[in-house]
Design a protein around this motif. Structure first.
Motif, PDB file in Angstrom:
ATOM      1  N   LYS A  39       0.842  -1.199   0.000  1.00  0.00           N
ATOM      2  CA  LYS A  39       0.000   0.000   0.000  1.00  0.00           C
ATOM      3  C   LYS A  39       0.880   1.254   0.000  1.00  0.00           C
ATOM      4  O   LYS A  39       0.611   2.221  -0.716  1.00  0.00           O
ATOM      5  CB  LYS A  39      -0.942  -0.015   1.211  1.00  0.00           C
ATOM      6  CG  LYS A  39      -1.898   1.124   1.265  1.00  0.00           C
ATOM      7  CD  LYS A  39      -2.896   1.046   0.118  1.00  0.00           C
ATOM      8  CE  LYS A  39      -3.913   2.155   0.238  1.00  0.00           C
ATOM      9  NZ  LYS A  39      -4.821   2.190  -0.904  1.00  0.00           N
ATOM     10  N   VAL A  43       0.775   4.210  -2.788  1.00  0.00           N
ATOM     11  CA  VAL A  43       0.482   5.604  -2.454  1.00  0.00           C
ATOM     12  C   VAL A  43       1.670   6.504  -2.779  1.00  0.00           C
ATOM     13  O   VAL A  43       1.510   7.592  -3.330  1.00  0.00           O
ATOM     14  CB  VAL A  43       0.063   5.741  -0.970  1.00  0.00           C
ATOM     15  CG1 VAL A  43      -0.059   7.189  -0.554  1.00  0.00           C
ATOM     16  CG2 VAL A  43      -1.235   4.997  -0.715  1.00  0.00           C
ATOM     17  N   ASP A 144      -2.535   2.893   9.792  1.00  0.00           N
ATOM     18  CA  ASP A 144      -3.567   3.929   9.853  1.00  0.00           C
ATOM     19  C   ASP A 144      -4.743   3.495   8.985  1.00  0.00           C
ATOM     20  O   ASP A 144      -4.746   2.389   8.425  1.00  0.00           O
ATOM     21  CB  ASP A 144      -3.005   5.298   9.449  1.00  0.00           C
ATOM     22  CG  ASP A 144      -2.510   5.356   8.013  1.00  0.00           C
ATOM     23  OD1 ASP A 144      -2.794   4.422   7.220  1.00  0.00           O
ATOM     24  OD2 ASP A 144      -1.832   6.339   7.675  1.00  0.00           O
ATOM     25  N   ALA A 146      -5.566   4.294   6.100  1.00  0.00           N
ATOM     26  CA  ALA A 146      -5.172   4.086   4.702  1.00  0.00           C
ATOM     27  C   ALA A 146      -4.355   2.803   4.522  1.00  0.00           C
ATOM     28  O   ALA A 146      -4.011   2.434   3.409  1.00  0.00           O
ATOM     29  CB  ALA A 146      -4.374   5.290   4.198  1.00  0.00           C
TER      30      ALA A 146
END
Length: 175
Positions: A39, A43, A144, A146
């Motif tokens: 991830k 990002v 978190d 996200a």
């Protein structure tokens, strides 16, 4: 039961135990770490490789510090640090030390979070913290909302105060 059959059953049980242990590892922190790292890479690819993040430490007794690490184009370019204590009378935080480092002065102070990128923190998480003995330590890995790394570390099971060793990211801001 013949001797060969007993050996075969024992061998089968050992294989099952090893497979269960490996499956436990796959269902544990390793998988979450890999998902979070993936991830992060996604990002970072969208946002770019320039950001800042904050690391905070707060002791149960009232002292603490905060460090801001700035990363530009994948390299650490700045570090800001503040140490504080709690005023016993007012309960307010009082700054007892601070500094700002730029590219020319990076690493010139011993205190504060290490000069690491988020990539470095993911590597440290995997090789330094998720590998400790689970019987003697409580391991933490949190992300978190996200899915990005927020906490990776451990606390020895027999420790009482300020025993956490590891990474704790309080905020991440894209530049």
């Amino acid at each position: 039961m013949n001797k060969n059959l007993r050996y075969a059953i024992v061998a089968l049980l050992l294989v099952c135990c090893v497979a269960c242990e490996q499956q436990d590892d796959l269902n544990g922190y390793d998988v979450h770490h890999k998902q979070s790292l993936s991830k992060w890479q996604e990002v970072r690819g969208q946002q770019g490789n320039s950001y800042s993040y904050h690391v905070n430490f707060v002791s149960w007794s009232g002292f603490g510090n905060t460090t801001k690490i700035t990363v530009e184009n994948g390299a650490v370019t700045g570090r800001t640090y503040k140490a504080y204590t709690r005023n016993e009378t007012t309960g307010e935080r009082e700054v007892i030390g601070s500094y700002v480092e730029n590219q020319a002065t990076l690493g010139s102070h011993e205190s504060g979070a290490p000069l690491l990128t988020i990539n470095d923190l993911y590597q440290s998480c995997a090789k330094d913290y998720l590998v400790v003995d689970k019987k003697r330590n409580t391991i933490y890995f949190e992300t978190d909302v996200a899915g990005l790394l927020q906490m990776c570390g451990f606390v020895p099971k027999d420790c009482m105060d300020d025993c956490y060793a590891g990474i704790r990211i309080d905020s991440l801001v894209w530049l």
